[in-house]
Design a protein around this motif. Structure first.
Motif, PDB file in Angstrom:
ATOM      1  N   MET A 152      38.601 -81.126  62.031  1.00  0.00           N
ATOM      2  CA  MET A 152      39.022 -81.909  60.864  1.00  0.00           C
ATOM      3  C   MET A 152      40.396 -81.417  60.389  1.00  0.00           C
ATOM      4  N   ALA A 153      41.348 -82.335  60.361  1.00  0.00           N
ATOM      5  CA  ALA A 153      42.712 -81.944  59.975  1.00  0.00           C
ATOM      6  C   ALA A 153      42.788 -81.600  58.491  1.00  0.00           C
ATOM      7  N   LYS A 154      43.720 -80.723  58.174  1.00  0.00           N
ATOM      8  CA  LYS A 154      43.931 -80.351  56.770  1.00  0.00           C
ATOM      9  C   LYS A 154      45.244 -80.948  56.289  1.00  0.00           C
ATOM     10  N   ILE A 155      45.228 -81.478  55.073  1.00  0.00           N
ATOM     11  CA  ILE A 155      46.467 -81.978  54.459  1.00  0.00           C
ATOM     12  C   ILE A 155      46.925 -80.965  53.410  1.00  0.00           C
ATOM     13  N   ILE A 156      48.176 -80.550  53.521  1.00  0.00           N
ATOM     14  CA  ILE A 156      48.726 -79.562  52.583  1.00  0.00           C
ATOM     15  C   ILE A 156      49.938 -80.165  51.866  1.00  0.00           C
ATOM     16  N   SER A 157      49.864 -80.265  50.556  1.00  0.00           N
ATOM     17  CA  SER A 157      51.004 -80.747  49.779  1.00  0.00           C
ATOM     18  C   SER A 157      51.773 -79.561  49.227  1.00  0.00           C
ATOM     19  N   VAL A 158      53.083 -79.578  49.394  1.00  0.00           N
ATOM     20  CA  VAL A 158      53.922 -78.513  48.839  1.00  0.00           C
ATOM     21  C   VAL A 158      54.723 -79.137  47.700  1.00  0.00           C
ATOM     22  N   HIS A 159      54.545 -78.583  46.522  1.00  0.00           N
ATOM     23  CA  HIS A 159      55.100 -79.241  45.347  1.00  0.00           C
ATOM     24  C   HIS A 159      55.642 -78.236  44.328  1.00  0.00           C
ATOM     25  N   SER A 160      56.568 -78.723  43.497  1.00  0.00           N
ATOM     26  CA  SER A 160      57.002 -77.937  42.340  1.00  0.00           C
ATOM     27  C   SER A 160      57.332 -78.904  41.221  1.00  0.00           C
ATOM     28  N   PHE A 161      57.258 -78.427  40.002  1.00  0.00           N
ATOM     29  CA  PHE A 161      57.543 -79.307  38.862  1.00  0.00           C
ATOM     30  C   PHE A 161      59.039 -79.586  38.779  1.00  0.00           C
ATOM     31  N   ARG A 162      59.835 -78.576  39.097  1.00  0.00           N
ATOM     32  CA  ARG A 162      61.289 -78.735  39.001  1.00  0.00           C
ATOM     33  C   ARG A 162      61.933 -78.634  40.384  1.00  0.00           C
ATOM     34  N   GLY A 163      63.151 -79.116  40.495  1.00  0.00           N
ATOM     35  CA  GLY A 163      63.856 -79.078  41.771  1.00  0.00           C
ATOM     36  C   GLY A 163      64.467 -77.709  42.045  1.00  0.00           C
ATOM     37  N   GLY A 164      64.858 -77.497  43.297  1.00  0.00           N
ATOM     38  CA  GLY A 164      65.556 -76.263  43.664  1.00  0.00           C
ATOM     39  C   GLY A 164      64.689 -75.032  43.759  1.00  0.00           C
ATOM     40  N   THR A 165      63.390 -75.229  43.847  1.00  0.00           N
ATOM     41  CA  THR A 165      62.483 -74.071  43.897  1.00  0.00           C
ATOM     42  C   THR A 165      62.345 -73.514  45.316  1.00  0.00           C
ATOM     43  N   GLY A 166      62.695 -74.316  46.320  1.00  0.00           N
ATOM     44  CA  GLY A 166      62.537 -73.871  47.704  1.00  0.00           C
ATOM     45  C   GLY A 166      61.370 -74.527  48.414  1.00  0.00           C
ATOM     46  N   LYS A 167      60.986 -75.685  47.941  1.00  0.00           N
ATOM     47  CA  LYS A 167      59.852 -76.433  48.549  1.00  0.00           C
ATOM     48  C   LYS A 167      60.064 -76.727  50.028  1.00  0.00           C
ATOM     49  N   SER A 168      61.214 -77.311  50.320  1.00  0.00           N
ATOM     50  CA  SER A 168      61.452 -77.738  51.704  1.00  0.00           C
ATOM     51  C   SER A 168      61.552 -76.539  52.639  1.00  0.00           C
ATOM     52  N   ASN A 169      62.183 -75.471  52.189  1.00  0.00           N
ATOM     53  CA  ASN A 169      62.244 -74.269  53.025  1.00  0.00           C
ATOM     54  C   ASN A 169      60.860 -73.676  53.247  1.00  0.00           C
ATOM     55  N   LEU A 170      60.054 -73.658  52.179  1.00  0.00           N
ATOM     56  CA  LEU A 170      58.692 -73.134  52.330  1.00  0.00           C
ATOM     57  C   LEU A 170      57.912 -74.023  53.312  1.00  0.00           C
ATOM     58  N   THR A 171      58.046 -75.329  53.151  1.00  0.00           N
ATOM     59  CA  THR A 171      57.327 -76.259  54.031  1.00  0.00           C
ATOM     60  C   THR A 171      57.756 -76.067  55.486  1.00  0.00           C
ATOM     61  N   ALA A 172      59.059 -76.001  55.726  1.00  0.00           N
ATOM     62  CA  ALA A 172      59.559 -75.858  57.098  1.00  0.00           C
ATOM     63  C   ALA A 172      59.081 -74.549  57.728  1.00  0.00           C
ATOM     64  N   ASN A 173      59.081 -73.491  56.944  1.00  0.00           N
ATOM     65  CA  ASN A 173      58.644 -72.193  57.482  1.00  0.00           C
ATOM     66  C   ASN A 173      57.145 -72.172  57.770  1.00  0.00           C
ATOM     67  N   LEU A 174      56.363 -72.719  56.855  1.00  0.00           N
ATOM     68  CA  LEU A 174      54.914 -72.731  57.085  1.00  0.00           C
ATOM     69  C   LEU A 174      54.569 -73.607  58.284  1.00  0.00           C
ATOM     70  N   THR A 175      55.238 -74.754  58.362  1.00  0.00           N
ATOM     71  CA  THR A 175      55.016 -75.667  59.484  1.00  0.00           C
ATOM     72  C   THR A 175      55.262 -74.936  60.810  1.00  0.00           C
ATOM     73  N   SER A 176      56.376 -74.227  60.886  1.00  0.00           N
ATOM     74  CA  SER A 176      56.742 -73.531  62.125  1.00  0.00           C
ATOM     75  C   SER A 176      55.760 -72.406  62.450  1.00  0.00           C
ATOM     76  N   LEU A 177      55.385 -71.650  61.415  1.00  0.00           N
ATOM     77  CA  LEU A 177      54.475 -70.517  61.656  1.00  0.00           C
ATOM     78  C   LEU A 177      53.084 -70.997  62.084  1.00  0.00           C
ATOM     79  N   VAL A 178      52.649 -72.094  61.490  1.00  0.00           N
ATOM     80  CA  VAL A 178      51.326 -72.630  61.860  1.00  0.00           C
ATOM     81  C   VAL A 178      51.380 -73.194  63.283  1.00  0.00           C
ATOM     82  N   ALA A 179      52.468 -73.896  63.614  1.00  0.00           N
ATOM     83  CA  ALA A 179      52.610 -74.453  64.967  1.00  0.00           C
ATOM     84  C   ALA A 179      52.656 -73.340  66.019  1.00  0.00           C
ATOM     85  N   GLN A 180      53.255 -72.213  65.661  1.00  0.00           N
ATOM     86  CA  GLN A 180      53.326 -71.091  66.603  1.00  0.00           C
ATOM     87  C   GLN A 180      51.945 -70.512  66.921  1.00  0.00           C
ATOM     88  N   GLN A 181      50.991 -70.837  66.068  1.00  0.00           N
ATOM     89  CA  GLN A 181      49.618 -70.377  66.330  1.00  0.00           C
ATOM     90  C   GLN A 181      48.879 -71.346  67.263  1.00  0.00           C
TER      91      GLN A 181
END
Lengths: 118, 257
Positions: free
Chosen positions: B1-30
């Motif tokens: 069963m696939a998992k859906i993960i939302s990465v969010h912040s209330f304000r901009g510039g928090t580093g959402k996209s960088n966190l998402t890209a890094n987690l995506t890559s680390l999970v794919a490496q597994q």
């Protein structure tokens, strides 16, 4: 399920237009109805039996509730391999009333600037 | 069963996209098949971190939302272009499928002007999972609260909420946590980003957890190396042995748990 569900649901539905549900409206729903909508959003379309098990109401009450939700456009039914299933109908996101020429001007300006970029 | 993960912040510039890209890559490496959707239609950007050339971006999420194509047609397998430490191609056990949002002014304008059928997003996420046989689907969201964000939160198995140690972020995060609870999110994790290295991380973690009554997955230090990288690539692949990468790994582990 909370026994006051139907009164709460009816009150909410009376105020609702039959144009689908906005997510903002989900936040203001009474807790039992909100739980049902949240649960349905996370599932593929669900059967009547699934809904009845989730709300823990009898067949008549569940049927009446689904009928009310469908009349108001919050839930709609889909036929999947001859089994009737139900899903939440999310309202489309409305556009913002900004004159078209603002966007056209912006795009033209950006294109013109790009032509002059080194 | 696939998992859906939302990465969010209330304000901009928090580093959402960088966190998402890094987690995506680390999970794919597994060895997992991972999808990542840029639902930040108004201000897209995660494709930059994955090294995607906008000129070669033939289709985007916008095309799917306008009914021009199926959602899987907008997915780009970005795993072959990822580099480790600036050279060798990162060996991905699984794969990364990026669904970018269009960076064209006309496309962004059309979404803002005309709106779109939000329910298509929900259907699209499920179609992606099924048709690309994904194990994980990450959703990079637009900051703040709007219809798409609320939907993304509502359908998530895991909700990652990122904030900086900043009073405005603290207040906005309180609102978002309340919303996530109303939407019955099964698992919520907080990530504190850009914390000054001189801070007491243990005390900060304790304070944030106590304030929001939610677990903190990691405190990420403000990193000069990250700032210098300037979204040119995925940090954890560029600096696999960096202490910050180790923190990203801790979060990835909690996502996969």
């Amino acid at each position: 399920m909370n026994t006051g569900l139907f009164e709460q649901l009816q009150r909410k539905l009376d105020e609702q237009e039959a144009a689908g549900l906005t997510m903002t409206e989900v936040l203001t729903m009474a807790a039992p109805l909100r739980r049902l909508v949240n649960w349905m959003l996370r599932q593929p379309p669900v059967t009547f039996t699934d809904v009845m098990a989730f709300v823990a109401e009898d067949e008549g009450a569940t049927r009446a509730m689904l009928k009310a939700l469908m009349e108001k456009g919050i839930v709609h039914s889909v036929n999947d391999a001859e089994v009737l299933r139900y899903r939440v109908q999310i309202a489309p996101r409305r556009g913002r009333p900004i004159p078209l020429n603002i966007w056209q001007s912006l795009e033209e300006k950006i294109q013109n600037e790009q032509e002059y970029l080194p | 069963m696939a998992k859906i993960i939302s990465v969010h912040s209330f304000r901009g510039g928090t580093g959402k996209s960088n966190l998402t890209a890094n987690l995506t890559s680390l999970v794919a490496q597994q060895g997992y098949r991972v999808g990542v959707v840029d639902t930040d239609i108004q201000s897209p950007g995660i494709h930059v971190i994955f090294g995607m050339d906008e000129e070669k971006m033939d289709k985007a999420l916008n095309d799917y939302l306008w009914g021009r194509c199926a959602i899987e047609d907008t997915a780009y397998d970005v795993s072959p272009v990822l580099k480790v430490d600036g050279g060798e191609v990162a060996v991905m056990g699984g794969g990364i499928y990026l669904i970018p949002s269009s960076i064209k002014v006309g496309e962004i304008a059309r979404i803002l002007r005309e709106g779109y059928d939000v329910s298509l997003l929900n259907d699209g996420f499920q179609d992606l999972i099924n048709r690309l046989n994904l194990d994980y689907l990450f959703i990079d969201t637009h900051p703040g609260l709007n219809e798409e964000t609320l939907l993304s939160i509502a359908i998530s198995d895991i909700f990652l909420l990122i904030l900086r140690p900043d009073q405005q972020d603290f207040q906005g995060t309180a609102v978002t946590v309340e919303v996530a609870r109303k939407l019955d999110v099964p698992k919520m994790l907080l990530v504190v980003n850009k914390a000054l290295p001189s801070f007491d991380f243990t005390a900060l973690k304790k304070q944030v957890e106590s304030t929001y009554q939610a677990p903190v997955a990691a405190i990420l230090p403000l990193s000069e190396d990250m700032v210098r990288l300037a979204s040119k690539s995925v940090f954890s692949l560029t600096y696999p042995d960096h202490p910050l990468t180790q923190r990203y790994r801790e979060i990835a582990k909690q996502v996969m748990a």
